[in-house]
Enzyme design. Structure first.
Site, short mmCIF file in Angstrom:
data_model
loop_
_atom_site.label_atom_id
_atom_site.label_comp_id
_atom_site.label_asym_id
_atom_site.label_seq_id
_atom_site.Cartn_x
_atom_site.Cartn_y
_atom_site.Cartn_z
N LYS A 114 -10.61 -0.50 -0.29
CA LYS A 114 -10.57 -1.04 1.02
C LYS A 114 -11.05 -0.81 2.25
O LYS A 114 -10.88 -1.36 3.45
CB LYS A 114 -9.09 -0.64 1.15
CG LYS A 114 -7.46 -1.70 0.13
CD LYS A 114 -6.05 -0.87 0.40
CE LYS A 114 -5.83 -0.93 1.34
NZ LYS A 114 -3.98 -0.43 1.04
N ASP A 121 1.34 -0.59 8.14
CA ASP A 121 1.97 -0.03 8.41
C ASP A 121 3.32 0.29 7.23
O ASP A 121 1.89 0.13 6.25
CB ASP A 121 2.21 -1.70 8.31
CG ASP A 121 1.85 -2.82 8.00
OD1 ASP A 121 1.15 -2.37 6.76
OD2 ASP A 121 0.97 -4.32 7.97
N ASP A 125 5.45 -1.70 3.69
CA ASP A 125 6.12 -3.41 3.64
C ASP A 125 6.82 -3.19 2.82
O ASP A 125 7.62 -2.41 2.36
CB ASP A 125 4.79 -4.09 2.50
CG ASP A 125 3.26 -4.19 3.21
OD1 ASP A 125 4.03 -5.00 4.91
OD2 ASP A 125 2.14 -4.64 2.72
N TYR A 131 -11.10 -8.06 4.65
CA TYR A 131 -9.73 -8.12 4.49
C TYR A 131 -8.74 -8.46 5.12
O TYR A 131 -8.28 -8.38 6.19
CB TYR A 131 -9.22 -6.10 4.86
CG TYR A 131 -8.78 -5.98 4.19
CD1 TYR A 131 -8.55 -4.94 2.69
CD2 TYR A 131 -7.24 -5.63 4.89
CE1 TYR A 131 -7.41 -3.93 2.26
CE2 TYR A 131 -5.87 -5.51 4.14
CZ TYR A 131 -6.21 -4.54 3.20
OH TYR A 131 -5.35 -3.91 2.28
N SER A 143 0.74 -1.41 0.05
CA SER A 143 0.00 -0.32 0.18
C SER A 143 1.05 0.70 0.14
O SER A 143 0.61 1.68 -0.42
CB SER A 143 -1.51 -0.03 1.36
OG SER A 143 -0.29 0.16 2.72
N ASP A 159 6.93 -4.72 8.03
CA ASP A 159 7.12 -6.02 7.77
C ASP A 159 8.96 -5.73 7.01
O ASP A 159 8.15 -5.09 5.44
CB ASP A 159 6.14 -6.67 7.24
CG ASP A 159 5.29 -6.62 7.95
OD1 ASP A 159 5.17 -6.62 9.54
OD2 ASP A 159 3.50 -7.18 7.49
#
Length: 629
Positions: free
Chosen positions: A240, A125, A127, A249, A114, A179
């Site tokens: 979303k 968060d 990625d 989700y 995202s 992450d």
């Protein structure tokens, strides 16, 4: 706010293009994706107005972050990038590389998901992917780099999941959840501006590195395949938010994850390349409420690269033919991003598509506002029967890992329950409810409001029972709604739930995660018993909020369209489930405890007696077999 001049089918369109160039652009758009566009129609004034309304309705939900928050994310990524460079240099020196060479081998942090798509919400968060040269191993990443992160004062909640399908280090870096994946390329050095889209980079890499790289490669390809990035982004933000509000989700639990929703929106954009976000949201529900699953969703013709990696192809792979909602990633090696979807989760998702279409029909007709689309349904009013999964442990660090493991296995329990001939739907709520500390509520779980973190100020003193076993103090809960096809039947779920807990137990043992005080329980609960697990303030808040919204909608819309009924709302109240377990005095509780590494109180005799639901139990006051009458 959204002037008509912003809406064009290319991101850099010259307003003075000749008619010939415009015609060529239209031709290119027609071939974007696997099929030609359904409609090339441009926006009307009402489409612009509805898009403005859509953007205004998204603001209260925190989907747009402030300039300060955006700069903070960039600072965090910059600090993480410097740590990666420092670690790679130190590892290079440790492996006897000359300092002059170690200074130039490089190493980079790439974002995907995202954040890279530009649709991350406030507090989301990040990625990210750590890319290292060939002399840095994955073992180095999970040992020396992990140790380096532990030394950083701004890093909290650090945990490594080395044995995952895609190995990852999770952390909270200065308030931002990250992450971080790892990939080692077969290169001596990694330049600063290195493009990961070249398929030949995958040559001679192992499967885990290829899977780690896939996130960045897929994200970049999605952005390349949409006709208008700005329209794509606002549409995806809306979809979303809708998916999260409606509890569908979560890739881990068998729903759709972020990349799957992005690809569905991207396909909608390809089919309506000149449409604005308001129209695209409406068309999204129109297209996918009628999609003929398991027909796959593809953004482009699959690449014919042959580097030996497995790709999704039901013509070749027998297992691919059983995927229920295939959405195929556009970068080599192509994969199905919805591998975890089960029959129940597909049913729930399709119901929400159908209801979303009905609501957006009303919105486009001016009968209601966008707020109605984002109104969250009350999960606990949709079902009469629930299974409650309770994960407990003695301290916060154990609870974080324990919950992560159990959550990753819940979809297997759902699949097992679906095989029962009497269960129509097993609908897991993706919300994980953390409980008040057990020692503050007589050892009983009571859920805190959604989103409340695991309490950190609990009593850290380890307490033991009379048998010397560590007593859990922290608890988290998941709720699974059940729909039965008929009444007056006996349903025994003892073996199903026991097999699930054994899988969790085995995984915890093999990964050396199991600690004293870790327990897992599964209980059957009727709707009228939910107050034992959900605080009155939580239930009242949910009902009041939804009730207030319904009241506002009814005042604003005197003649709404007929409301569609969810399949789950047909669940009957006449079904009862009982479970029998020697450890419980509650006639409606099924418990499987993993205490100090052992599954307790489930002998062969217990299981045999559970298979005879019509016979009365030997000790009715303590009996707990699952039966449904």
């Amino acid at each position: 706010m959204w002037p008509a001049s912003q809406y064009s089918h290319t991101n850099n369109q010259n307003q003075n293009n000749s008619k010939g160039n415009e015609h060529q652009n239209q031709q290119n758009l027609k071939t974007l994706g696997m099929t030609s566009a359904i409609s090339m129609a441009g926006p009307k004034q009402i489409d612009i107005d509805k898009t403005n309304e859509l953007k205004n309705s998204l603001s209260p939900y925190g989907v747009f972050e402030s300039e300060g928050e955006m700069h903070h994310r960039m600072e965090v990524l910059g600090a993480l990038h410097r740590l990666v460079r420092q670690w790679i240099r130190d590892e290079s020196l440790r492996k006897n590389m000359p300092p002059s060479v170690a200074d130039t081998v490089g190493g980079n942090i790439y974002t995907f998901g995202s954040y890279r798509l530009g649709v991350h919400h406030r507090g989301a968060d990040i990625d990210a992917l750590c890319v290292a040269p060939r002399h840095i191993d994955r073992s180095d990443y999970f040992q020396s780099f992990y140790d380096l992160l532990k030394q950083q004062p701004q890093v909290k909640d650090l945990r490594a999941v080395e044995d995952a399908f895609v190995p990852v280090i999770k952390m909270n870096f200065d308030g931002i959840e990250i992450d971080l994946l790892f990939a080692r390329l077969a290169l001596k050095e990694i330049p600063d501006s290195f493009d990961l889209r070249d398929d030949m980079l995958l040559k001679n890499l192992d499967q885990k590195c290829v899977r780690s790289l896939n996130g960045c490669r897929v994200t970049d390809e999605i952005l390349r395949l949409v006709p208008n990035i700005n329209n794509f982004r606002l549409t995806l933000r809306a979809i979303k938010l809708w998916a999260k509000r409606h509890g569908i989700y979560s890739n881990t639990l068998g729903y759709l994850g972020g990349v799957s929703w992005a690809m569905l929106v991207a396909r909608t954009c390809q089919l309506y390349p000149n449409a604005l976000p308001a129209t695209l949201v409406h068309k999204f529900f129109l297209v996918f409420s009628q999609w003929k699953w398991p027909q796959p969703v593809l953004l482009k013709q699959p690449d014919s690269v042959n580097l030996g990696f497995p790709v999704w192809d039901p013509r070749v792979n027998m297992s691919d033919r059983f995927h229920l909602m295939p959405i195929i990633t556009p970068a080599y090696p192509q994969q199905n991003s919805t591998f975890n979807v089960s029959a129940s989760t597909r049913t729930v998702i399709m119901e929400e598509f159908r209801l979303g279409l009905a609501i957006t029909d009303e919105i486009m007709l001016g009968k209601c506002g966008w707020e109605k689309l984002f109104e969250a349904p009350n999960f606990f009013l949709r079902y009469k029967h629930f299974i409650v999964l309770l994960a407990s442990s003695a301290n916060g660090d154990d609870q974080l890992q324990w919950c992560g493991l159990i959550e990753s296995k819940i979809r297997h329990l759902i699949t097992t329950l679906e095989r029962n001939q009497h269960i129509t739907i097993a609908h897991v709520n993706p919300e994980c409810y953390n409980s008040v500390p057990l020692n503050t509520n007589n050892g009983q779980p009571l859920a805190l409001p959604p989103g409340t973190p695991v309490p950190s100020n609990v009593d850290v003193e380890v307490k033991k029972n009379e048998n010397g076993e560590v007593m859990p103090n922290l608890c988290s809960m998941w709720f699974i709604g059940l729909v039965f096809d008929k009444t007056n039947v006996n349903v025994d779920l003892t073996h199903d739930i026991l097999s699930f807990t054994k899988v969790v137990h085995y995984q915890a043992e093999t990964t050396n995660m199991l600690r004293e005080g870790m327990t897992i329980e599964a209980r059957h609960v009727r709707r009228k018993q939910l107050h034992q697990y959900l605080s009155p303030s939580l239930i009242k808040r949910e009902r009041t909020t939804s009730g207030a919204k319904r009241k506002q909608d009814s005042n604003a819309q005197p003649a709404p369209l007929k409301k569609s009924k969810r399949l789950s709302e047909s669940s009957t109240d006449e079904v009862s489930i009982l479970s029998y377990n020697e450890d419980s005095n509650s006639s409606n509780v099924y418990e499987v405890n993993i205490q100090n590494g052992n599954a307790s109180n489930h002998s062969q005799e217990d299981r045999k007696s559970a298979e005879k639901p019509l016979s009365p139990p030997e000790h009715p006051s303590t009996s707990n077999t699952i039966a449904c009458t």
